[in-house]
Design an enzyme around this catalytic site. Structure first.
Site, PDB file in Angstrom:
ATOM      1  CB  SER A  79      -0.961   0.003   1.189  1.00 32.29           C
ATOM      2  OG  SER A  79      -0.265   0.036   2.427  1.00 32.29           O
ATOM      3  CG  ASP A  80       4.314   1.611   2.522  1.00 40.96           C
ATOM      4  OD1 ASP A  80       4.284   0.617   1.780  1.00 40.96           O
ATOM      5  OD2 ASP A  80       5.062   1.689   3.515  1.00 40.96           O
ATOM      6  CB  CYS A  81       5.360   0.560  -2.520  1.00 35.54           C
ATOM      7  SG  CYS A  81       6.695   0.106  -1.386  1.00 35.54           S
TER       8      CYS A  81
END
Length: 761
Positions: free
Chosen positions: A483-485
């Site tokens: 998700s954060d990538c």
């Protein structure tokens, strides 16, 4: 001499790629590469690390940096600046510091548009790989003499003064790390009393003084059983029948955190097969060396729950031990006898089908290093001469990294992550002329690294989530959405889409941007937090079944502050540029995410960071998310509390420095001696500027900026200090690019928000 190669497939018939190996990093040893002066420079770097290894544990990751600087004939031409006591920081001096950093980053950029970097740290990556290759008979072919020399260098470099090894490079000695490292040295050719500075003798003494290898935690027992220096009867059950459980059960595979599920998948196969490698003379010798009593006298059944106190971070609850005992006493004897052994046979076949599915969908990289080794071993057990095992061998170089402290195994690489935060830092500088060439290359890399498809076939039946439109941590071939990538990859592409294409390249297709948004929205939980790999939502009580003694929160997927914060920043920007796409869902995401951040704030005003150390990291990302939705110091109590936390923890030197012990103890702990690091200082500065600290009192920012400017080195680099990455409460990861990226980002924001641009510039 060692040389790093980028985006190279090596014409290996067992390798295949979805994007021509963009982002791939592999090391090769070339005996003819480098001049005598260049080789001496490498030896000096190794010697410097060795002499200071107990002070600064992580490497400076200098070997590839030396190589790139040589190849690009880089010389820092901008004079170094310093801020004297009582001197006011000028716009020009900050600009000079930033430009020096940018010029170095340009030299360090790979041809395919990413910054190579180490991403390692735990003591249970390279050691099991050596064991696996020894078992399969491929140790010397995969790791020739120079490789073995560098692996030994790495093991020696991180031996603690007491003779043991920690869970990670900064940690106190534990049985797991020490046993694996001792075995690794022995398999690589060291005698029982060999190794640099008596490494083997000291390690064996530590092991025997702490109860012998029988006191290994569960993972250690499994690996020792696989090698043949422990008995499977001394392990708690890992029944492959778990893979037959229907999805409606609370303990089915689909309810587990992806990493946990995929590590125990091949582990359960090997357990079900009672796999043991060849019993060689060396294995028999290790049986004598690792235990305080004769091997054949050990009472294996009663040793299942034995674990050295040094290894225990998450003690097994009584309920869990009762479950293991029930499986051990009642279930396992049945499943190994007719007619129930037919069920075991079916379970093994099902487990192997899942292994092959995961291998194929990651191009045999797999989700990470721990699973990679176990899946490779399972494929060898199935067919030692099979194509699957050969494809696994072909992907080992993707995991190998060489630095001045030796050769180690990566998690799997941080290429996309480092590139995306690096591009955002560069954009913040507004040094358009300096950064344009980097932006164009970096933009192409990020676009080329987006995952274009979901996993193959009926992926939901294989417990997989959508991945189309996501970004991975490393490269497109890896295939695992994160998700954060995805949020920072999306943010980069959105920001670059607003700039002239002749400067930064063609913008990404809007449909691909929308695909990324779909992935992000799919990963938000009911509590508003953003999960990492797959949707969270399984029952928290399942964490009571965590069998791993040295890390926590690994059974089910969880939500994370930093993922949530970056998700908010990305979707606010997306909503501004594409206001008509899933408008209500985006608005709902932002509202619920803010609620999650409010609810997870600690009493002292900080947020716990899962993937960095620790409260400084989490607070920075939480403040970024809140600022994105126009929360301010004036209208948001959470921001006011966070600012008080950051100001309270600022050091006398103007910087911040947080100990890795904060992660495990879940309370803010400063570094010993109240030292500061440039990375923690940059995170805290960025967090304070999200709150518009410059409008209230800029002095804390001036003090921090002075520390960063004065820390910059002659060539534009910043010093490598303590480790700043973490995972699962008790383990660390090394991100050497952080010292270049976050320092630049903080100074860029400082110049823009705090200092006034002189007239005429």
């Amino acid at each position: 001499m060692w040389r790093l190669k980028i985006a190279d497939g090596g014409n290996n018939p067992y390798l295949y790629s979805t994007n021509n190996f963009i982002g791939r990093q592999t090391w090769e040893f070339d005996p003819n590469y480098g001049t005598p002066e260049e080789r001496d420079e490498v030896e000096q770097a190794r010697l410097h690390f060795w002499n200071h290894r107990h002070e600064i544990k992580p490497s400076g990751d200098t070997l590839w940096r030396m190589q790139f600087i040589r190849e690009k004939k880089f010389k820092q031409t901008i004079p170094q600046v310093k801020i004297e006591d009582d001197e006011e920081i000028s716009y020009d001096k900050v600009t000079a510091t930033m430009r020096r950093s940018v010029h170095l980053l340009e030299a360090l950029l790979a041809d395919d548009g990413h910054w190579p970097a180490e991403n390692s740290g735990p003591s249970f990556f390279i050691q099991p790989l050596v064991m696996c290759l020894y078992i399969t008979g491929h140790l010397n072919s995969v790791f020739p003499a120079e490789h073995r020399k560098e692996i030994l260098r790495y093991v020696y470099s991180h031996q603690n003064k007491d003779g043991g090894w920690g869970l990670h490079m900064e940690g106190h000695s534990i049985m797991f790390g020490t046993t694996l490292s001792y075995i690794c040295m022995r398999l690589l050719g060291e005698g029982p009393d060999g190794g640099l500075n008596g490494a083997c003798t000291r390690a064996r003494k530590w092991i025997l003084d702490h109860g012998g290898a029988i006191a290994n935690p569960s993972w250690g027992k499994v690996w020792l059983s696989i090698l043949g220096v422990h008995e499977w009867v001394g392990c708690n059950p890992l029944p492959p029948e778990f893979w037959l459980f229907p999805s409606f059960l609370p303990m089915s595979p689909g309810k587990m955190w992806s990493y946990c599920r995929l590590v125990f998948m091949p582990m359960s196969y090997l357990y079900g097969r009672r796999f043991v490698g060849p019993i060689t003379p060396l294995v028999l010798q290790l049986r004598k060396e690792l235990y305080a009593q004769p091997y054949n006298d050990i009472k294996w059944k009663s040793s299942r729950h034995v674990c050295a106190k040094e290894d225990i971070y998450y003690p097994h609850p009584l309920l869990q031990d009762l479950m293991w005992d029930s499986l051990y006493i009642l279930t396992e004897p049945l499943l190994t006898r007719w007619p129930f052994n037919k069920l075991r046979k079916k379970a093994l076949a099902t487990t192997m089908r899942h292994i092959h599915y995961e291998d194929e969908n990651s191009r045999y990289i797999t989700i990470g290093s721990v699973e990679k080794i176990l899946c490779m071993l399972a494929c060898w057990d199935e067919d030692p001469n099979g194509v699957c095992f050969k494809k696994h061998l072909a992907r080992i170089p993707d995991y190998i990294w060489v630095a001045e402290d030796g050769m180690k195994m990566q998690t799997f690489g941080s290429q996309v992550w480092d590139a995306s935060i690096g591009i955002q830092a560069l954009l913040a500088t507004e040094l358009t002329h300096d950064i344009a060439p980097i932006l164009k290359k970096g933009h192409e890399f990020i676009k080329a690294s987006q995952v274009r498809d979901n996993p193959s076939g009926d992926f939901k039946s294989m417990y997989r989530h959508i991945s189309k439109g996501s970004w991975t941590f490393s490269d497109q071939d890896h295939g695992w959405q994160l998700s954060d990538c995805t949020t920072i990859g999306l943010t980069c592409c959105l920001l670059l889409s607003t700039m002239p294409p002749e400067t930064v390249g063609e913008k990404m297709d809007p449909e691909q941007l929308k695909d990324a948004v779909n992935v992000i929205l799919s990963l938000q939980s009911e509590n508003g937090g953003l999960a990492a790999w797959e949707p969270a939502g399984s029952s928290n009580w399942l964490e009571m079944l965590n069998p791993i003694e040295f890390i926590e929160d690994i059974v089910i997927e969880h939500e994370y502050v930093e993922c949530t914060g970056t998700g908010m920043e990305a979707l606010v920007l997306f909503k501004k540029l594409y206001p008509k796409h899933r408008t209500k869902e985006v608005e709902s995401f932002l509202t619920n995410a803010a609620r999650y951040l409010d609810n997870t704030q600690m009493p002292d005003g900080s947020w716990y960071g899962e993937w960095g150390i620790c409260f400084t990291y989490g607070t920075y990302y939480a403040l970024g998310g809140l600022a994105a939705i126009e929360k301010t110091y004036e209208n948001c109590q959470s921001i006011r509390k966070a600012v008080r936390f950051l100001l309270k923890t600022q050091g006398e030197d103007g910087g911040w420095g947080e100990s890795y012990r904060s992660c495990a103890e879940k309370i803010y702990i400063p570094l010993d001696g109240n030292r500061s690091t440039v990375v923690h200082t940059a995170w805290a500065m960025l967090g304070l500027m999200h709150s518009k600290q410059e409008e209230r009192d800029p002095i804390p920012l001036h003090r921090a900026a002075k520390l960063l400017i004065n820390s910059q080195m002659e060539n534009g680099d910043f010093p490598q200090q303590d480790t700043t990455g973490a995972f699962k409460k008790n383990c660390l990861l090394h991100y050497p690019m952080y010292r270049n990226i976050y320092t630049l980002w903080a100074l860029a924001q400082y110049r823009k928000k705090v200092l006034r641009q002189p007239t005429g510039i």
